[in-house]
Design a protein around this motif. Sequence first.
Motif, PDB file in Angstrom:
ATOM      1  N   ALA A  34       0.827  -1.400   0.099  1.00 37.51           N
ATOM      2  CA  ALA A  34      -0.048   0.018   0.008  1.00 37.51           C
ATOM      3  C   ALA A  34       0.771   1.161  -0.056  1.00 37.51           C
ATOM      4  O   ALA A  34       0.584   2.184  -0.667  1.00 37.51           O
ATOM      5  CB  ALA A  34      -0.937  -0.040   1.241  1.00 37.51           C
ATOM      6  N   ARG A  35       1.852   1.267   0.753  1.00 35.02           N
ATOM      7  CA  ARG A  35       2.674   2.430   0.782  1.00 35.02           C
ATOM      8  C   ARG A  35       3.589   2.550  -0.372  1.00 35.02           C
ATOM      9  O   ARG A  35       3.685   3.632  -0.842  1.00 35.02           O
ATOM     10  CB  ARG A  35       3.901   2.036   1.821  1.00 35.02           C
ATOM     11  N   ALA A  36       3.919   1.442  -1.104  1.00 33.47           N
ATOM     12  CA  ALA A  36       4.682   1.732  -2.481  1.00 33.47           C
ATOM     13  C   ALA A  36       3.848   2.273  -3.325  1.00 33.47           C
ATOM     14  O   ALA A  36       4.097   3.107  -4.110  1.00 33.47           O
ATOM     15  CB  ALA A  36       5.090   0.207  -2.825  1.00 33.47           C
ATOM     16  N   MET A  37       2.432   1.740  -3.499  1.00 32.73           N
ATOM     17  CA  MET A  37       1.447   2.032  -4.531  1.00 32.73           C
ATOM     18  C   MET A  37       1.271   3.691  -4.174  1.00 32.73           C
ATOM     19  O   MET A  37       0.895   4.257  -5.381  1.00 32.73           O
ATOM     20  CB  MET A  37       0.354   1.267  -4.508  1.00 32.73           C
ATOM     21  N   LYS A  38       0.844   4.213  -3.180  1.00 33.99           N
ATOM     22  CA  LYS A  38       0.716   5.593  -2.766  1.00 33.99           C
ATOM     23  C   LYS A  38       2.145   6.373  -3.360  1.00 33.99           C
ATOM     24  O   LYS A  38       1.697   7.429  -3.887  1.00 33.99           O
ATOM     25  CB  LYS A  38       0.594   5.588  -1.194  1.00 33.99           C
ATOM     26  N   ARG A  39       3.258   5.873  -3.024  1.00 33.39           N
ATOM     27  CA  ARG A  39       4.538   6.612  -3.282  1.00 33.39           C
ATOM     28  C   ARG A  39       4.458   6.813  -5.046  1.00 33.39           C
ATOM     29  O   ARG A  39       4.637   7.636  -5.661  1.00 33.39           O
ATOM     30  CB  ARG A  39       5.519   6.184  -2.771  1.00 33.39           C
ATOM     31  N   ILE A  40       4.458   5.277  -5.676  1.00 34.02           N
ATOM     32  CA  ILE A  40       4.385   5.375  -7.180  1.00 34.02           C
ATOM     33  C   ILE A  40       3.190   6.118  -7.570  1.00 34.02           C
ATOM     34  O   ILE A  40       3.301   6.892  -8.440  1.00 34.02           O
ATOM     35  CB  ILE A  40       4.142   3.632  -7.356  1.00 34.02           C
ATOM     36  N   ARG A  41       1.953   6.041  -7.034  1.00 36.94           N
ATOM     37  CA  ARG A  41       0.959   6.952  -7.522  1.00 36.94           C
ATOM     38  C   ARG A  41       1.182   8.459  -7.592  1.00 36.94           C
ATOM     39  O   ARG A  41       0.909   9.190  -8.466  1.00 36.94           O
ATOM     40  CB  ARG A  41      -0.447   6.636  -6.940  1.00 36.94           C
ATOM     41  N   ARG A  42       1.857   8.937  -6.380  1.00 39.49           N
ATOM     42  CA  ARG A  42       1.853  10.205  -6.232  1.00 39.49           C
ATOM     43  C   ARG A  42       3.082  10.585  -7.109  1.00 39.49           C
ATOM     44  O   ARG A  42       3.034  11.909  -7.807  1.00 39.49           O
ATOM     45  CB  ARG A  42       2.574  10.676  -4.833  1.00 39.49           C
ATOM     46  N   ARG A  43       3.964  10.099  -7.490  1.00 37.05           N
ATOM     47  CA  ARG A  43       5.187  10.622  -8.477  1.00 37.05           C
ATOM     48  C   ARG A  43       4.451  10.397  -9.815  1.00 37.05           C
ATOM     49  O   ARG A  43       5.001  11.252 -10.637  1.00 37.05           O
ATOM     50  CB  ARG A  43       6.197   9.575  -8.123  1.00 37.05           C
ATOM     51  N   THR A  44       3.700   9.387  -9.896  1.00 34.87           N
ATOM     52  CA  THR A  44       2.998   9.260 -11.462  1.00 34.87           C
ATOM     53  C   THR A  44       2.166  10.663 -11.714  1.00 34.87           C
ATOM     54  O   THR A  44       2.353  11.302 -12.635  1.00 34.87           O
ATOM     55  CB  THR A  44       2.238   8.113 -11.599  1.00 34.87           C
TER      56      THR A  44
END
Length: 189
Positions: A34-44
């Motif tokens: 969940a943390r990884a996806m949030k970070r990836i989504r934010r950067r995207t």
Amino acid sequence: MTSSPTDPATFTAPPADGAAEFTDGAAELADELARAMKRIRRRTMERLEPYGLTPAQGRALRVLAHGPEGELPGRAMRLSELAEHLHIAPRSATTVVDALEQGGLVERTPDPADRRAVGLVLTAAGRAAVDRLAQVRHEVAEEYFRTVAAADVAVMLRVLRTAEAAHPSAPSRGWRARPGTAAPPDVAR
């Protein structure tokens, strides 16, 4: 240095008897995902902002560009199909498509099989946006996983695909059989 996915200091393996009980390993893995996806989504999102695209619009563009499984890419897709593939309500899909149409990325076209229906097709600008989106997604993923060994990425991918395959995909508004699929055991017919 990266740790191995089976390093006893960082990973709790399932019991040898096959029981489904993990200590806190499964919950910890879910939290990390969940943390990884949030970070990836934010950067995207940050990278797509100059192009005026949101992640939701990007997902819609990708679905329209690549077509549903087993169908030819580039064919007109109905709004209801798009909503189903995105797992969102048709009203939400309408909002996404309206923004894409205003941006000149999608066109609504008459459906030759049903004059009441409208199909959605990408414009040339929409296809260019799909290419930009693919580049942004690639860059963000490369940056996020740059410190992870390729072998560990392969293991992560295999594990996630295995876990995902064990959970049949079903629309959030009740389960409907897709051609060639069986009902999950917890769904009464």
